[in-house]
Motif scaffolding. Structure first.
Motif, mmCIF file in Angstrom:
data_model
loop_
_atom_site.group_PDB
_atom_site.id
_atom_site.type_symbol
_atom_site.label_atom_id
_atom_site.label_comp_id
_atom_site.label_asym_id
_atom_site.label_seq_id
_atom_site.Cartn_x
_atom_site.Cartn_y
_atom_site.Cartn_z
ATOM 1 N N PRO A 162 -2.060 -16.123 9.350
ATOM 2 C CA PRO A 162 -2.197 -15.259 10.524
ATOM 3 C C PRO A 162 -2.736 -13.883 10.148
ATOM 4 C CG PRO A 162 0.034 -16.169 10.354
ATOM 5 C CD PRO A 162 -0.677 -16.532 9.105
ATOM 6 N N SER A 163 -3.253 -13.181 11.131
ATOM 7 C CA SER A 163 -3.756 -11.829 10.932
ATOM 8 C C SER A 163 -2.650 -10.961 10.330
ATOM 9 C CB SER A 163 -4.191 -11.288 12.287
ATOM 10 O OG SER A 163 -4.717 -10.019 12.129
ATOM 11 N N GLY A 164 -3.017 -10.197 9.297
ATOM 12 C CA GLY A 164 -2.042 -9.311 8.665
ATOM 13 C C GLY A 164 -1.191 -9.980 7.600
ATOM 14 N N ALA A 165 -1.462 -11.258 7.311
ATOM 15 C CA ALA A 165 -0.650 -11.987 6.325
ATOM 16 C C ALA A 165 -0.848 -11.468 4.907
ATOM 17 C CB ALA A 165 -0.983 -13.480 6.380
ATOM 18 N N GLY A 166 -2.016 -10.839 4.650
ATOM 19 C CA GLY A 166 -2.283 -10.309 3.312
ATOM 20 C C GLY A 166 -3.468 -10.956 2.617
ATOM 21 N N LYS A 167 -4.311 -11.673 3.372
ATOM 22 C CA LYS A 167 -5.432 -12.403 2.772
ATOM 23 C C LYS A 167 -6.433 -11.446 2.107
ATOM 24 C CE LYS A 167 -6.517 -14.245 6.777
ATOM 25 N NZ LYS A 167 -5.452 -13.713 7.670
ATOM 26 N N SER A 168 -6.867 -10.457 2.856
ATOM 27 C CA SER A 168 -7.854 -9.527 2.279
ATOM 28 C C SER A 168 -7.240 -8.709 1.152
ATOM 29 C CB SER A 168 -8.388 -8.583 3.349
ATOM 30 O OG SER A 168 -8.952 -9.328 4.396
ATOM 31 N N THR A 169 -5.940 -8.475 1.233
ATOM 32 C CA THR A 169 -5.253 -7.731 0.171
ATOM 33 C C THR A 169 -5.410 -8.460 -1.166
ATOM 34 O OG1 THR A 169 -3.688 -6.862 1.790
ATOM 35 C CG2 THR A 169 -3.010 -6.797 -0.528
ATOM 36 N N ARG A 176 -8.775 -7.686 -2.483
ATOM 37 C CA ARG A 176 -8.851 -6.296 -2.971
ATOM 38 C C ARG A 176 -8.188 -6.157 -4.330
ATOM 39 N NH1 ARG A 176 -6.568 -4.635 2.570
ATOM 40 N NH2 ARG A 176 -8.432 -4.798 3.831
ATOM 41 N N TYR A 216 -6.635 -1.940 -6.437
ATOM 42 C CA TYR A 216 -5.268 -1.463 -6.651
ATOM 43 C C TYR A 216 -4.664 -2.293 -7.768
ATOM 44 C CZ TYR A 216 -6.062 -0.079 -1.763
ATOM 45 O OH TYR A 216 -6.591 0.417 -0.601
ATOM 46 N N HIS A 242 -10.874 -17.249 8.297
ATOM 47 C CA HIS A 242 -10.238 -16.914 9.565
ATOM 48 C C HIS A 242 -10.292 -18.118 10.480
ATOM 49 C CE1 HIS A 242 -9.925 -12.627 8.475
ATOM 50 N NE2 HIS A 242 -10.886 -12.997 7.661
ATOM 51 N N ARG A 275 6.792 -0.349 2.132
ATOM 52 C CA ARG A 275 6.425 -1.603 2.796
ATOM 53 C C ARG A 275 5.732 -2.559 1.819
ATOM 54 N NH1 ARG A 275 1.977 -2.539 7.045
ATOM 55 N NH2 ARG A 275 2.405 -4.681 7.601
ATOM 56 N N TYR A 280 0.832 -1.196 0.000
ATOM 57 C CA TYR A 280 0.000 0.000 0.000
ATOM 58 C C TYR A 280 0.870 1.252 0.000
ATOM 59 C CZ TYR A 280 -3.709 -3.244 1.204
ATOM 60 O OH TYR A 280 -4.602 -4.284 1.186
ATOM 61 N N ASP A 281 2.012 1.146 0.682
ATOM 62 C CA ASP A 281 2.956 2.268 0.743
ATOM 63 C C ASP A 281 4.280 1.797 0.164
ATOM 64 O OD1 ASP A 281 1.122 3.853 2.327
ATOM 65 O OD2 ASP A 281 1.560 2.375 3.903
ATOM 66 N N ILE A 312 3.770 -5.775 0.900
ATOM 67 C CA ILE A 312 2.833 -6.669 1.608
ATOM 68 C C ILE A 312 2.808 -8.059 0.953
ATOM 69 C CG2 ILE A 312 0.420 -6.997 2.302
ATOM 70 C CD1 ILE A 312 1.623 -4.642 3.768
HETATM 71 P P1 ATP Z 1 -6.812 -10.343 8.939
HETATM 72 O O1 ATP Z 1 -6.865 -11.837 9.075
HETATM 73 O O2 ATP Z 1 -6.436 -9.707 10.235
HETATM 74 O O3 ATP Z 1 -8.016 -9.740 8.301
HETATM 75 P P2 ATP Z 1 -5.273 -10.183 6.455
HETATM 76 O O4 ATP Z 1 -4.396 -11.359 6.250
HETATM 77 O O5 ATP Z 1 -6.537 -10.132 5.683
HETATM 78 O O6 ATP Z 1 -5.534 -9.997 8.004
HETATM 79 P P3 ATP Z 1 -4.621 -7.704 5.110
HETATM 80 O O7 ATP Z 1 -5.862 -6.968 5.459
HETATM 81 O O8 ATP Z 1 -4.476 -8.201 3.725
HETATM 82 O O9 ATP Z 1 -4.375 -8.892 6.140
HETATM 83 O O10 ATP Z 1 -3.395 -6.753 5.469
HETATM 84 C C1 ATP Z 1 -2.046 -7.078 5.213
HETATM 85 C C2 ATP Z 1 -1.171 -5.962 5.700
HETATM 86 O O11 ATP Z 1 -1.426 -4.784 4.934
HETATM 87 C C3 ATP Z 1 -1.395 -5.584 7.164
HETATM 88 O O12 ATP Z 1 -0.149 -5.399 7.778
HETATM 89 C C4 ATP Z 1 -2.145 -4.280 7.092
HETATM 90 O O13 ATP Z 1 -1.790 -3.461 8.161
HETATM 91 C C5 ATP Z 1 -1.697 -3.679 5.791
HETATM 92 N N1 ATP Z 1 -2.783 -2.881 5.187
HETATM 93 C C6 ATP Z 1 -4.019 -3.293 4.916
HETATM 94 N N2 ATP Z 1 -4.741 -2.310 4.335
HETATM 95 C C7 ATP Z 1 -3.938 -1.242 4.242
HETATM 96 C C8 ATP Z 1 -4.092 0.090 3.725
HETATM 97 N N3 ATP Z 1 -5.238 0.506 3.180
HETATM 98 N N4 ATP Z 1 -3.024 0.920 3.823
HETATM 99 C C9 ATP Z 1 -1.861 0.519 4.360
HETATM 100 N N5 ATP Z 1 -1.645 -0.724 4.851
HETATM 101 C C10 ATP Z 1 -2.660 -1.588 4.799
#
Ligand code: ATP
Length: 301
Positions: free
Chosen positions: A88-95, A98, A104, A247, A67, A63-64, A69
């Protein structure tokens, strides 16, 4: 949010698909505050789907700038395949979801649907091809029928009826005082979490997309309702290509393939039983969740 939708309303039905996409995305990813970053290139054609496949080809994204992802992610979902993404949480699944929705563009690598690079076709056509069943569904302050018909412009009463049946909410609707004309939402009948989710499933059935993205974190539901909804979702996914973001692992154990994501890299992949045998990250997560649900059951006794 309404400030965003009002001008879209004035522009008419052309924006319906985009708006629906925004509603789904807002609901699923709480993206309300973030900007939509990509634009169609002039003259971009629409996605033409014959074989609904999904391919991530060495996708690098953050996203930045400072960093990263996703660090070069590759996977393929074949026609009618059911793939689950865990980690795990924050691994990037929802990314991943998206990016698939083209909120993006990747820094490098490609995302293909049916062999077509989604950055080369219109966003509206990409979003029209994907149905999202989010965890927390957003309903309009309108009738049940409207909320279901919203899935596709021009949906007929028969379409709505069939979708309600497919989502296993028809018996509930038929018992309502005004059936499909019953007002729901804040100003009408309050639906339970499970009922709302079924309305969202019915809306997706009306849309009839070849690709489904399921957010299976049905956290707000009791386990019986959750199991019923999962059964419905499995039926709905049968003839479609699907990607589940999970999850809780118990909900995706029967996926064709499970991708285990860790810090934006594919740590492991395989079937549930193959991953358990590996005794790696997935097996650890599975054992931990089994212990947790065991502990919960003990407390409940
Ligand atoms: P969870 O199980 O907690 O939902 P996840 O695996 O779906 O987590 P993501 O939502 O894909 O995780 O996020 C991955 C990383 O990207 C995280 O570290 C999060 O902080 C970062 N991130 C997510 N959205 C943004 C954004 N809009 N801008 C900057 N960083 C972001």
């Amino acid at each position: 949010l309404m400030q965003l939708f009002r001008p879209l309303d004035m522009l008419g039905f052309v924006y319906r698909t985009v708006r629906q996409g925004l509603i789904d995305m807002a609901a699923m990813f709480q993206l309300m505050d973030s900007e939509v970053e990509v634009e169609d290139r002039p003259g971009a054609p629409a996605l033409a789907i014959r074989q609904p496949t999904i391919t991530f080809d060495n996708v690098v994204f953050g996203y930045d700038q400072d960093r990263t992802i996703l660090h070069g992610l590759s996977f393929h979902v074949p026609v009618g395949g059911h793939i689950a993404i865990v980690g795990p949480s924050g691994a990037g699944k929802s990314t991943i979801a998206r990016l698939l929705f083209r909120f993006y563009d990747p820094w490098s690598g490609r995302i293909l649907i049916d062999g077509q690079d989604i950055s080369e076709v219109t966003q509206a056509s990409v979003r029209a091809a994907i149905g999202i069943v989010p965890q927390d569904s957003v309903l309009f302050n309108d009738t049940v029928g409207y909320n279901i018909a919203y899935g596709r412009a021009g949906a007929t009463d028969e379409d709505v009826l069939a979708a309600a049946q497919g989502a296993a909410i028809l018996p509930f609707i038929e018992k309502l005082p005004q059936g499909f004309d019953t007002e729901v939402g804040e100003r009408g009948l309050k639906l339970s979490g499970g009922e709302k989710q079924r309305v969202a499933i019915a809306r997706t059935l009306v849309k009839n997309p070849p690709i489904l993205v399921l957010d299976e974190a049905t956290s707000a539901l009791d386990s019986r309702t959750e199991q019923d909804i999962l059964d419905t979702l499995h039926r709905v996914s049968e003839n479609r290509t699907s990607l589940s973001i999970a999850h809780r692992l118990s909900t995706i154990a029967d996926a064709d393939e499970i991708l285990v994501l860790n810090e934006g890299r594919m740590a492991e992949k395989g079937s549930h039983s193959a991953l358990l045998e590996r005794r790696g990250l997935y097996a650890d997560m599975w054992n931990r969740q089994q212990n947790e649900s065991g502990a919960e059951a003990e407390i409940a006794e």
